[in-house]
Write a protein that holds these residues in place. Structure first.
Motif, mmCIF file in Angstrom:
data_model
loop_
_atom_site.group_PDB
_atom_site.id
_atom_site.type_symbol
_atom_site.label_atom_id
_atom_site.label_comp_id
_atom_site.label_asym_id
_atom_site.label_seq_id
_atom_site.Cartn_x
_atom_site.Cartn_y
_atom_site.Cartn_z
ATOM 1 N N LYS A 46 29.468 26.055 34.108
ATOM 2 C CA LYS A 46 30.940 26.656 34.367
ATOM 3 C C LYS A 46 31.038 27.498 35.696
ATOM 4 N N ILE A 47 30.013 28.242 35.669
ATOM 5 C CA ILE A 47 30.209 29.266 37.068
ATOM 6 C C ILE A 47 30.061 28.254 38.295
ATOM 7 N N ILE A 48 28.909 27.579 38.274
ATOM 8 C CA ILE A 48 28.872 26.631 39.634
ATOM 9 C C ILE A 48 29.767 25.607 40.031
ATOM 10 N N THR A 49 30.465 24.915 39.025
ATOM 11 C CA THR A 49 31.633 24.179 39.252
ATOM 12 C C THR A 49 32.814 24.799 39.523
ATOM 13 N N GLY A 50 33.118 26.165 39.184
ATOM 14 C CA GLY A 50 34.293 26.865 39.408
ATOM 15 C C GLY A 50 35.035 26.765 38.336
ATOM 16 N N GLU A 51 34.660 26.157 37.079
ATOM 17 C CA GLU A 51 35.620 26.305 35.870
ATOM 18 C C GLU A 51 35.709 27.631 35.283
ATOM 19 N N GLU A 52 34.794 28.714 35.524
ATOM 20 C CA GLU A 52 34.726 29.956 35.204
ATOM 21 C C GLU A 52 34.463 30.886 36.479
ATOM 22 N N PRO A 53 35.070 32.111 36.792
ATOM 23 C CA PRO A 53 34.696 32.998 37.596
ATOM 24 C C PRO A 53 33.215 33.425 37.611
ATOM 25 N N ILE A 54 32.756 34.190 38.608
ATOM 26 C CA ILE A 54 31.527 34.630 38.463
ATOM 27 C C ILE A 54 31.221 35.756 37.568
ATOM 28 N N SER A 55 32.342 36.409 37.337
ATOM 29 C CA SER A 55 32.504 37.350 36.430
ATOM 30 C C SER A 55 32.110 36.918 34.980
ATOM 31 N N TYR A 56 32.215 35.644 34.512
ATOM 32 C CA TYR A 56 31.821 34.996 33.466
ATOM 33 C C TYR A 56 30.383 35.186 33.130
ATOM 34 N N PHE A 57 29.567 35.217 34.257
ATOM 35 C CA PHE A 57 28.257 35.645 33.750
ATOM 36 C C PHE A 57 27.896 36.849 32.970
ATOM 37 N N ASP A 58 28.879 37.992 33.004
ATOM 38 C CA ASP A 58 28.786 39.218 32.153
ATOM 39 C C ASP A 58 29.048 38.724 30.658
ATOM 40 N N ILE A 59 30.016 37.920 30.436
ATOM 41 C CA ILE A 59 30.418 37.407 29.199
ATOM 42 C C ILE A 59 29.195 36.700 28.578
ATOM 43 N N PHE A 60 28.501 35.668 29.402
ATOM 44 C CA PHE A 60 27.414 34.932 28.928
ATOM 45 C C PHE A 60 26.428 35.664 28.498
ATOM 46 N N THR A 61 25.867 36.798 29.516
ATOM 47 C CA THR A 61 24.687 37.682 29.088
ATOM 48 C C THR A 61 24.944 38.339 27.808
ATOM 49 N N GLU A 62 26.104 38.943 27.554
ATOM 50 C CA GLU A 62 26.433 39.690 26.242
ATOM 51 C C GLU A 62 26.494 38.723 25.023
ATOM 52 N N SER A 63 26.971 37.536 25.197
ATOM 53 C CA SER A 63 27.059 36.686 24.068
ATOM 54 C C SER A 63 25.456 36.201 23.955
ATOM 55 N N TRP A 64 24.727 36.055 24.755
ATOM 56 C CA TRP A 64 23.302 35.434 24.493
ATOM 57 C C TRP A 64 22.871 36.402 23.990
ATOM 58 N N LYS A 65 22.827 37.616 24.390
ATOM 59 C CA LYS A 65 22.104 38.750 23.625
ATOM 60 C C LYS A 65 22.306 39.073 22.473
ATOM 61 N N LYS A 66 23.693 38.876 21.935
ATOM 62 C CA LYS A 66 24.025 38.795 20.529
ATOM 63 C C LYS A 66 23.520 37.811 19.615
ATOM 64 N N ASN A 67 23.599 36.745 20.272
ATOM 65 C CA ASN A 67 22.772 35.617 19.506
ATOM 66 C C ASN A 67 21.453 35.637 19.227
ATOM 67 N N MET A 68 20.797 36.175 20.319
ATOM 68 C CA MET A 68 19.259 36.652 19.982
ATOM 69 C C MET A 68 18.782 37.726 19.031
ATOM 70 N N ILE A 69 19.893 38.636 18.983
ATOM 71 C CA ILE A 69 19.709 39.549 18.025
ATOM 72 C C ILE A 69 20.058 39.247 16.567
ATOM 73 N N LEU A 70 21.069 38.287 16.504
ATOM 74 C CA LEU A 70 21.432 37.505 15.316
ATOM 75 C C LEU A 70 20.190 36.597 14.816
ATOM 76 N N GLU A 71 19.689 35.948 15.614
ATOM 77 C CA GLU A 71 18.333 35.102 15.345
ATOM 78 C C GLU A 71 16.981 36.023 15.459
ATOM 79 N N ASN A 72 17.122 37.142 15.233
ATOM 80 C CA ASN A 72 15.947 38.031 15.288
ATOM 81 C C ASN A 72 14.953 37.689 16.466
ATOM 82 N N LEU A 73 15.267 37.428 17.693
ATOM 83 C CA LEU A 73 14.538 36.910 18.690
ATOM 84 C C LEU A 73 14.406 37.621 19.675
ATOM 85 N N LEU A 74 15.193 38.919 19.883
ATOM 86 C CA LEU A 74 15.222 39.763 21.155
ATOM 87 C C LEU A 74 14.012 40.441 21.176
ATOM 88 N N TYR A 75 13.291 40.665 22.190
ATOM 89 C CA TYR A 75 12.134 41.475 22.205
ATOM 90 C C TYR A 75 12.269 42.930 22.799
#
Length: 547
Positions: free
Chosen positions: A518-547
């Protein structure tokens, strides 16, 4: 004494002698049988505890077989159960594979393996995708402990190969002190190279590339001028953007130029790790790649391309440059050169703004060989690896047919076990030996079979034979690898490969791929990277995978 009495006595004595003879014969036969049984048992025990002593009788093992399209390039008549490798193993060890599954491609293969695991219907020997699957199988008691087999039925040279990666390699498949699999070794590759259609570059008067700006200039010129006359797509790339160490068409050098290393865990301090896809450097690289996409440098349909399709585009003159490994001449370029005899391809190293070249060591434990729980000859995998990667390669013991396979460029999937075993620096030492032999002929005496096969092909190419097979050998082993050696590549994770941190659930990798897309094709702005990282970390915590 009367004649009748003497006759009866003679008969009695005769009967006693006969009985004694029978008893003696039975005793002798019993002793002989016992000795034969003991000898047979000793023969079996010696074979089971030795790397190269053959079994007294043929041992057949069922195998889940990973294959390649096109019969792996084997000669007509050869099959995955009857080829140079299997015949050599039959002659050397008296073992024979019986394939209960033959599936092309690693992705499809591992899907079938998952199904076999779910159905608890395992073959005697199979490959699994990595340590995580080994741990799962061990937890459910489905695979054999290979500790004793490794110690007794593995040659010292094979053990030295594993030691060259440090203790972490075997530890990655050791559970509760037991070795539960034999990992494939993945030798250090160096860095991805920029492979360029050299005849096109010269035709357009473009400079030899060394930076990302040069890459951009070449791709742009190829797009605008279309020297292939077939519609140039720009720079091809797989949807995940970065590689896994086993395939071409990533944009790893772009990330590396920004000191970004997505997809792997990097040490962040003494005891903590950071996932490379979440760093600020990765964000900067994605913003740069967005510019490439907007300007038509990056293939506009990259998110839908398969490696096979990209190979066809290269063959059809629709692509004149890509990032790939040193072995790219063997796949996909050999087919492109066969289709276009006048095509000229050359590799280049792309450095960062300081002229430095960085890369990272990919997962070294994929795939892993496991043995079904209850199979009586668990040592068979150790014997096979010793026979193929020590005896055949270094001792040249009756392996002439295998040597011919290597000279023909037959794919490694022809081997029963599609795994590798070699020293960590094997790519570079092999090339050094070949180069020396090309310049100092006496050096050929000490070459192993793999080196000898490549040397013969390189020698033929230098002598004027432009067969694509000989070109591929020279372009990969001499041009590409020596280029990497001269680049003095720095590995960012050479001293700490945190195996337990490498694998992620599929839904997490899919989330990442989609966000980057989405970022590369311009579907989302570069600021979407922050949204992705936060969502990614939350999912990792939910799945008990964050080290």
């Amino acid at each position: 004494m009367s004649h009748s009495k003497r006759g009866a006595q003679a008969i009695a004595i005769g009967m006693i002698c006969v009985l004694l003879g029978v008893i003696s014969f039975e005793i002798d036969s019993g002793v002989a049988e016992q000795e034969a049984n003991e000898k047979a048992a000793t023969s079996w025990e010696k074979a089971e505890r030795s790397p190269l002593i053959p079994y007294p009788e043929t041992v057949t093992y069922t195998l889940a077989k990973m294959t390649a399209s096109g019969n792996s390039g084997m000669p007509d008549g050869d099959t995955y159960e009857d080829n140079a490798y299997t015949r050599y193993l039959k002659k050397t060890l008296n073992v024979q594979n019986e394939d209960v599954l033959e599936v092309s491609g690693d992705e499809n293969y591992y899907l079938y393996i998952q199904r076999m695991i779910a159905e608890n219907n395992l073959p005697d020997v199979m490959l699994v995708s990595g340590p995580e699957e080994v741990e799962e199988l061990a937890e459910y008691g489905m695979i054999e402990d290979l500790s004793d087999a490794y110690q007794e039925a593995t040659s010292s040279r094979i053990k030295s190969m594993y030691s060259s990666y440090g203790k972490e390699l075997l530890e990655s498949v050791t559970i509760d002190g037991k070795l539960m699999a034999l990992p494939s070794t993945q030798v250090y590759y160096g860095c991805n190279l920029f492979w360029v259609r050299e005849d096109w570059r010269k035709e357009l008067g473009l400079p030899e590339p060394s930076t990302l700006a040069d890459v951009e200039q070449i791709i742009q010129a190829f797009r605008e001028n279309d020297p292939g006359g077939n519609g140039n797509i720009g720079l091809p790339c797989v949807a995940t953007l970065y590689g896994d160490g086993s395939s071409n068409f990533s944009v790893d050098p772009v990330f590396a130029a920004f000191h970004a290393y997505p997809g792997i865990w990097l040490q962040d301090g003494d005891d903590s790790y950071v996932y490379g896809s979440l760093t600020e450097e990765t964000r900067q690289a994605l913003e740069y790649l967005h510019g490439w996409y907007e300007n038509g440098i990056l293939d506009q349909d990259y998110m839908m391309r398969t490696p096979g399709e990209i190979g066809e585009l290269i063959r059809d003159n629709r692509c004149g440059a890509f990032f790939g490994w040193w072995w790219a001449p063997n796949n996909p370029l050999i087919e492109a050169v066969e289709a276009n005899p006048g095509a000229e391809w050359k590799p280049y190293v792309i450095a960062d703004e300081y002229g430095e070249v960085h890369s990272y060591i990919y997962g070294k434990t994929s795939p892993c060989i496991v043995v079904r729980k209850g199979y009586e000859h668990s040592e068979i995998v150790m014997k096979i690896m010793t026979a193929l990667f020590d005896n055949a390669r270094y001792r040249h013991d009756g392996s002439e047919e295998i040597d011919l396979y290597q000279k023909r460029g037959v794919d490694i999937t022809a081997r029963p076990l599609v795994a590798n075993c070699d020293f960590s620096n094997a790519v570079f030492t092999t090339t050094d030996h070949i180069w020396l032999a090309l310049h100092y002929p006496r050096q050929t005496d000490s070459m192993n079979s793999l080196e000898s096969a490549y040397y013969d092909s390189c020698r033929r190419f230098l002598d004027g034979d432009r067969d694509p097979v000989y070109w591929a050998a020279y372009a990969s082993r001499i041009q590409a690898v020596r280029l990497i050696e001269e680049a003095d590549v720095s590995y960012v994770n050479e001293d700490y490969v945190p195996y337990s941190h490498r694998e992620l659930p599929q839904d997490m990798t899919d989330m990442e791929t989609l966000a980057f897309m989405k970022i590369i094709t311009g579907e989302e702005p570069i600021s979407y990277f922050d949204i992705f990282t936060e969502s990614w970390k939350k999912n990792m915590i939910l799945e008990n995978l964050l080290y």
